[in-house]
Design a protein around this motif. Sequence first.
Motif, PDB file in Angstrom:
ATOM      1  N   PHE A  64      69.441 -19.318-115.979  1.00  0.00           N
ATOM      2  CA  PHE A  64      70.105 -20.605-115.888  1.00  0.00           C
ATOM      3  C   PHE A  64      70.657 -20.964-117.265  1.00  0.00           C
ATOM      4  N   SER A  65      71.793 -21.619-117.264  1.00  0.00           N
ATOM      5  CA  SER A  65      72.378 -22.087-118.516  1.00  0.00           C
ATOM      6  C   SER A  65      71.642 -23.341-118.969  1.00  0.00           C
ATOM      7  N   PRO A  66      71.234 -23.398-120.227  1.00  0.00           N
ATOM      8  CA  PRO A  66      70.596 -24.615-120.725  1.00  0.00           C
ATOM      9  C   PRO A  66      71.587 -25.773-120.843  1.00  0.00           C
ATOM     10  N   ARG A  67      72.877 -25.461-120.738  1.00  0.00           N
ATOM     11  CA  ARG A  67      73.905 -26.496-120.829  1.00  0.00           C
ATOM     12  C   ARG A  67      74.124 -27.227-119.505  1.00  0.00           C
ATOM     13  N   VAL A  68      73.546 -26.708-118.418  1.00  0.00           N
ATOM     14  CA  VAL A  68      73.760 -27.273-117.086  1.00  0.00           C
ATOM     15  C   VAL A  68      72.436 -27.783-116.539  1.00  0.00           C
ATOM     16  N   GLU A  69      72.364 -29.079-116.270  1.00  0.00           N
ATOM     17  CA  GLU A  69      71.121 -29.663-115.758  1.00  0.00           C
ATOM     18  C   GLU A  69      70.882 -29.307-114.296  1.00  0.00           C
ATOM     19  N   ASP A  70      71.934 -29.227-113.520  1.00  0.00           N
ATOM     20  CA  ASP A  70      71.847 -28.928-112.092  1.00  0.00           C
ATOM     21  C   ASP A  70      71.448 -27.465-111.899  1.00  0.00           C
ATOM     22  N   LYS A  71      70.325 -27.224-111.265  1.00  0.00           N
ATOM     23  CA  LYS A  71      69.827 -25.856-111.066  1.00  0.00           C
ATOM     24  C   LYS A  71      70.077 -25.375-109.632  1.00  0.00           C
ATOM     25  N   GLU A  72      71.126 -25.912-108.995  1.00  0.00           N
ATOM     26  CA  GLU A  72      71.476 -25.482-107.643  1.00  0.00           C
ATOM     27  C   GLU A  72      72.259 -24.180-107.650  1.00  0.00           C
ATOM     28  N   ALA A  73      72.637 -23.724-108.824  1.00  0.00           N
ATOM     29  CA  ALA A  73      73.294 -22.424-108.975  1.00  0.00           C
ATOM     30  C   ALA A  73      72.803 -21.814-110.284  1.00  0.00           C
ATOM     31  N   GLY A  74      72.651 -20.515-110.267  1.00  0.00           N
ATOM     32  CA  GLY A  74      72.233 -19.810-111.463  1.00  0.00           C
ATOM     33  C   GLY A  74      73.393 -19.014-112.034  1.00  0.00           C
ATOM     34  N   VAL A  75      73.187 -18.448-113.181  1.00  0.00           N
ATOM     35  CA  VAL A  75      74.204 -17.619-113.808  1.00  0.00           C
ATOM     36  C   VAL A  75      74.061 -16.174-113.342  1.00  0.00           C
ATOM     37  N   TYR A  92      82.372  -1.993-123.940  1.00  0.00           N
ATOM     38  CA  TYR A  92      81.104  -2.407-123.356  1.00  0.00           C
ATOM     39  C   TYR A  92      80.501  -3.578-124.123  1.00  0.00           C
ATOM     40  N   LEU A  93      80.567  -3.512-125.445  1.00  0.00           N
ATOM     41  CA  LEU A  93      80.031  -4.603-126.262  1.00  0.00           C
ATOM     42  C   LEU A  93      80.822  -5.883-126.061  1.00  0.00           C
ATOM     43  N   ASP A  94      82.137  -5.780-125.943  1.00  0.00           N
ATOM     44  CA  ASP A  94      82.974  -6.950-125.690  1.00  0.00           C
ATOM     45  C   ASP A  94      82.626  -7.589-124.348  1.00  0.00           C
ATOM     46  N   ASN A  95      82.435  -6.757-123.332  1.00  0.00           N
ATOM     47  CA  ASN A  95      82.075  -7.277-122.009  1.00  0.00           C
ATOM     48  C   ASN A  95      80.689  -7.917-122.029  1.00  0.00           C
ATOM     49  N   LEU A  96      79.780  -7.354-122.779  1.00  0.00           N
ATOM     50  CA  LEU A  96      78.455  -7.945-122.924  1.00  0.00           C
ATOM     51  C   LEU A  96      78.560  -9.323-123.578  1.00  0.00           C
ATOM     52  N   GLU A  97      79.377  -9.437-124.608  1.00  0.00           N
ATOM     53  CA  GLU A  97      79.560 -10.723-125.289  1.00  0.00           C
ATOM     54  C   GLU A  97      80.071 -11.797-124.326  1.00  0.00           C
ATOM     55  N   GLN A  98      80.886 -11.402-123.352  1.00  0.00           N
ATOM     56  CA  GLN A  98      81.414 -12.353-122.378  1.00  0.00           C
ATOM     57  C   GLN A  98      80.313 -12.908-121.471  1.00  0.00           C
ATOM     58  N   LEU A  99      79.193 -12.206-121.370  1.00  0.00           N
ATOM     59  CA  LEU A  99      78.090 -12.654-120.544  1.00  0.00           C
ATOM     60  C   LEU A  99      77.231 -13.726-121.217  1.00  0.00           C
ATOM     61  N   LYS A 100      77.384 -13.901-122.513  1.00  0.00           N
ATOM     62  CA  LYS A 100      76.574 -14.881-123.227  1.00  0.00           C
ATOM     63  C   LYS A 100      76.890 -16.300-122.777  1.00  0.00           C
ATOM     64  N   ASP A 101      75.850 -17.123-122.727  1.00  0.00           N
ATOM     65  CA  ASP A 101      76.009 -18.520-122.326  1.00  0.00           C
ATOM     66  C   ASP A 101      77.008 -19.252-123.225  1.00  0.00           C
ATOM     67  N   ALA A 102      76.997 -18.931-124.496  1.00  0.00           N
ATOM     68  CA  ALA A 102      77.893 -19.606-125.448  1.00  0.00           C
ATOM     69  C   ALA A 102      79.354 -19.364-125.100  1.00  0.00           C
ATOM     70  N   ASN A 103      79.647 -18.270-124.420  1.00  0.00           N
ATOM     71  CA  ASN A 103      81.029 -17.970-124.049  1.00  0.00           C
ATOM     72  C   ASN A 103      81.397 -18.557-122.681  1.00  0.00           C
ATOM     73  N   GLY A 104      80.413 -18.983-121.911  1.00  0.00           N
ATOM     74  CA  GLY A 104      80.655 -19.683-120.664  1.00  0.00           C
ATOM     75  C   GLY A 104      81.572 -18.999-119.674  1.00  0.00           C
ATOM     76  N   ARG A 105      81.572 -17.666-119.644  1.00  0.00           N
ATOM     77  CA  ARG A 105      82.479 -16.938-118.758  1.00  0.00           C
ATOM     78  C   ARG A 105      81.943 -16.753-117.345  1.00  0.00           C
ATOM     79  N   LEU A 106      80.644 -16.851-117.183  1.00  0.00           N
ATOM     80  CA  LEU A 106      80.080 -16.649-115.839  1.00  0.00           C
ATOM     81  C   LEU A 106      79.974 -17.954-115.110  1.00  0.00           C
TER      82      LEU A 106
END
Length: 143
Positions: free
Chosen positions: A43-54, A129-143
Amino acid sequence: MEFKDVLKALKADNQSIELIAEYLGYQVGLNPVNADGDWRIYFSPRVEDKEAGVMAIRPVEELSPSTSTMEIRKLYQQVTALTESFGGSFAVSAVAFVGQQRLVVFPATAGNRDTRLDLNPDTITKNLYLDNLEQLKDANGRL
Protein backbone atom coordinates in the motif's frame (compact mmCIF):
# COMPACT_ATOMS: atom_id res chain seq x y z
CA MET A 1 20.89 0.84 -0.69
CA GLU A 2 21.08 -0.28 -4.31
CA PHE A 3 18.70 -2.90 -5.63
CA LYS A 4 21.55 -5.25 -6.52
CA ASP A 5 22.18 -5.52 -2.76
CA VAL A 6 18.49 -6.17 -2.15
CA LEU A 7 18.45 -8.80 -4.90
CA LYS A 8 21.38 -10.69 -3.33
CA ALA A 9 19.41 -10.96 -0.07
CA LEU A 10 16.12 -12.15 -1.60
CA LYS A 11 14.63 -15.48 -0.61
CA ALA A 12 11.14 -16.91 -0.83
CA ASP A 13 10.03 -15.46 2.50
CA ASN A 14 8.12 -12.63 4.16
CA GLN A 15 11.35 -10.89 5.19
CA SER A 16 12.17 -10.45 1.49
CA ILE A 17 8.69 -9.05 0.90
CA GLU A 18 9.40 -6.48 3.63
CA LEU A 19 12.83 -5.69 2.16
CA ILE A 20 11.38 -5.02 -1.30
CA ALA A 21 8.60 -2.89 0.21
CA GLU A 22 11.17 -0.79 2.06
CA TYR A 23 13.20 -0.31 -1.12
CA LEU A 24 10.13 0.70 -3.14
CA GLY A 25 8.63 2.86 -0.37
CA TYR A 26 5.47 0.86 0.39
CA GLN A 27 3.73 -0.43 3.49
CA VAL A 28 2.98 -4.16 3.69
CA GLY A 29 -0.50 -5.36 4.56
CA LEU A 30 -2.56 -8.52 4.41
CA ASN A 31 -4.75 -9.55 1.50
CA PRO A 32 -8.16 -8.10 2.46
CA VAL A 33 -9.99 -10.84 0.54
CA ASN A 34 -8.05 -13.75 2.12
CA ALA A 35 -5.95 -12.64 5.08
CA ASP A 36 -4.83 -16.22 5.80
CA GLY A 37 -3.23 -16.71 2.37
CA ASP A 38 0.37 -16.24 1.20
CA TRP A 39 -0.29 -12.98 -0.63
CA ARG A 40 0.82 -9.69 0.91
CA ILE A 41 -0.27 -6.32 -0.40
CA TYR A 42 1.83 -3.20 -0.86
CA PHE A 43 0.00 0.00 0.00
CA SER A 44 1.16 3.53 -0.68
CA PRO A 45 1.71 5.52 2.51
CA ARG A 46 0.48 8.55 0.55
CA VAL A 47 -3.03 7.07 0.19
CA GLU A 48 -5.25 6.71 3.25
CA ASP A 49 -7.92 4.67 1.47
CA LYS A 50 -6.89 0.99 1.56
CA GLU A 51 -9.64 -0.20 -0.80
CA ALA A 52 -6.98 -0.71 -3.46
CA GLY A 53 -3.38 -1.76 -3.19
CA VAL A 54 -0.39 -1.07 -5.36
CA MET A 55 1.01 -4.58 -5.68
CA ALA A 56 0.24 -8.09 -4.47
CA ILE A 57 3.33 -10.19 -3.77
CA ARG A 58 4.00 -13.70 -2.53
CA PRO A 59 7.04 -15.94 -2.00
CA VAL A 60 7.66 -18.84 -4.40
CA GLU A 61 10.13 -21.48 -3.18
CA GLU A 62 10.90 -22.74 -6.69
CA LEU A 63 11.79 -19.29 -8.05
CA SER A 64 15.54 -18.77 -8.51
CA PRO A 65 18.00 -17.43 -11.11
CA SER A 66 17.86 -20.81 -12.84
CA THR A 67 14.05 -20.87 -13.19
CA SER A 68 13.18 -21.29 -16.87
CA THR A 69 11.18 -18.84 -18.96
CA MET A 70 8.42 -21.44 -19.31
CA GLU A 71 8.14 -21.74 -15.52
CA ILE A 72 8.05 -17.94 -15.20
CA ARG A 73 5.24 -17.78 -17.75
CA LYS A 74 3.25 -20.29 -15.69
CA LEU A 75 3.25 -17.83 -12.79
CA TYR A 76 0.91 -15.66 -14.83
CA GLN A 77 -1.91 -18.14 -14.15
CA GLN A 78 -1.68 -17.09 -10.50
CA VAL A 79 -1.98 -13.43 -11.52
CA THR A 80 -5.27 -14.17 -13.27
CA ALA A 81 -6.56 -16.29 -10.37
CA LEU A 82 -5.67 -13.61 -7.81
CA THR A 83 -7.33 -10.76 -9.69
CA GLU A 84 -10.45 -12.91 -10.18
CA SER A 85 -10.50 -13.68 -6.44
CA PHE A 86 -10.61 -9.95 -5.70
CA GLY A 87 -13.76 -9.55 -7.77
CA GLY A 88 -14.91 -5.96 -7.62
CA SER A 89 -14.10 -5.54 -3.95
CA PHE A 90 -10.35 -4.91 -4.23
CA ALA A 91 -7.69 -4.28 -6.88
CA VAL A 92 -3.93 -3.97 -7.35
CA SER A 93 -1.92 -2.60 -10.26
CA ALA A 94 0.79 -5.26 -10.25
CA VAL A 95 1.39 -8.81 -9.04
CA ALA A 96 4.86 -10.00 -8.00
CA PHE A 97 6.63 -13.18 -7.00
CA VAL A 98 9.82 -13.31 -4.93
CA GLY A 99 12.28 -16.17 -4.68
CA GLN A 100 15.98 -16.83 -4.30
CA GLN A 101 17.67 -13.74 -5.84
CA ARG A 102 14.74 -13.18 -8.20
CA LEU A 103 11.74 -10.85 -8.39
CA VAL A 104 9.17 -11.16 -11.16
CA VAL A 105 6.47 -8.49 -11.57
CA PHE A 106 3.45 -8.72 -13.88
CA PRO A 107 0.80 -6.07 -14.53
CA ALA A 108 -2.42 -7.13 -12.78
CA THR A 109 -4.58 -6.25 -15.79
CA ALA A 110 -4.01 -5.56 -19.47
CA GLY A 111 -0.95 -7.79 -19.53
CA ASN A 112 -0.01 -11.32 -20.42
CA ARG A 113 2.56 -13.92 -19.47
CA ASP A 114 5.22 -12.19 -21.55
CA THR A 115 4.63 -8.71 -20.11
CA ARG A 116 6.77 -8.74 -17.01
CA LEU A 117 9.74 -7.28 -15.20
CA ASP A 118 12.11 -10.11 -14.33
CA LEU A 119 14.86 -8.99 -11.97
CA ASN A 120 17.66 -11.50 -11.40
CA PRO A 121 21.49 -11.44 -11.33
CA ASP A 122 21.64 -11.37 -15.16
CA THR A 123 19.16 -8.53 -15.71
CA ILE A 124 20.02 -6.28 -12.75
CA THR A 125 22.94 -4.75 -14.62
CA LYS A 126 20.81 -3.59 -17.57
CA ASN A 127 19.60 0.01 -17.55
CA LEU A 128 16.19 -0.85 -19.03
CA TYR A 129 15.42 -3.16 -16.12
CA LEU A 130 16.68 -0.68 -13.54
CA ASP A 131 14.66 2.13 -15.12
CA ASN A 132 11.51 0.00 -15.03
CA LEU A 133 12.19 -0.90 -11.40
CA GLU A 134 12.50 2.80 -10.55
CA GLN A 135 9.04 3.36 -12.05
CA LEU A 136 7.63 0.94 -9.46
CA LYS A 137 8.72 3.10 -6.53
CA ASP A 138 6.00 4.87 -4.58
CA ALA A 139 7.81 8.19 -5.00
CA ASN A 140 7.31 7.91 -8.76
CA GLY A 141 3.59 7.16 -8.41
CA ARG A 142 3.40 5.20 -11.67
CA LEU A 143 1.35 2.27 -10.40
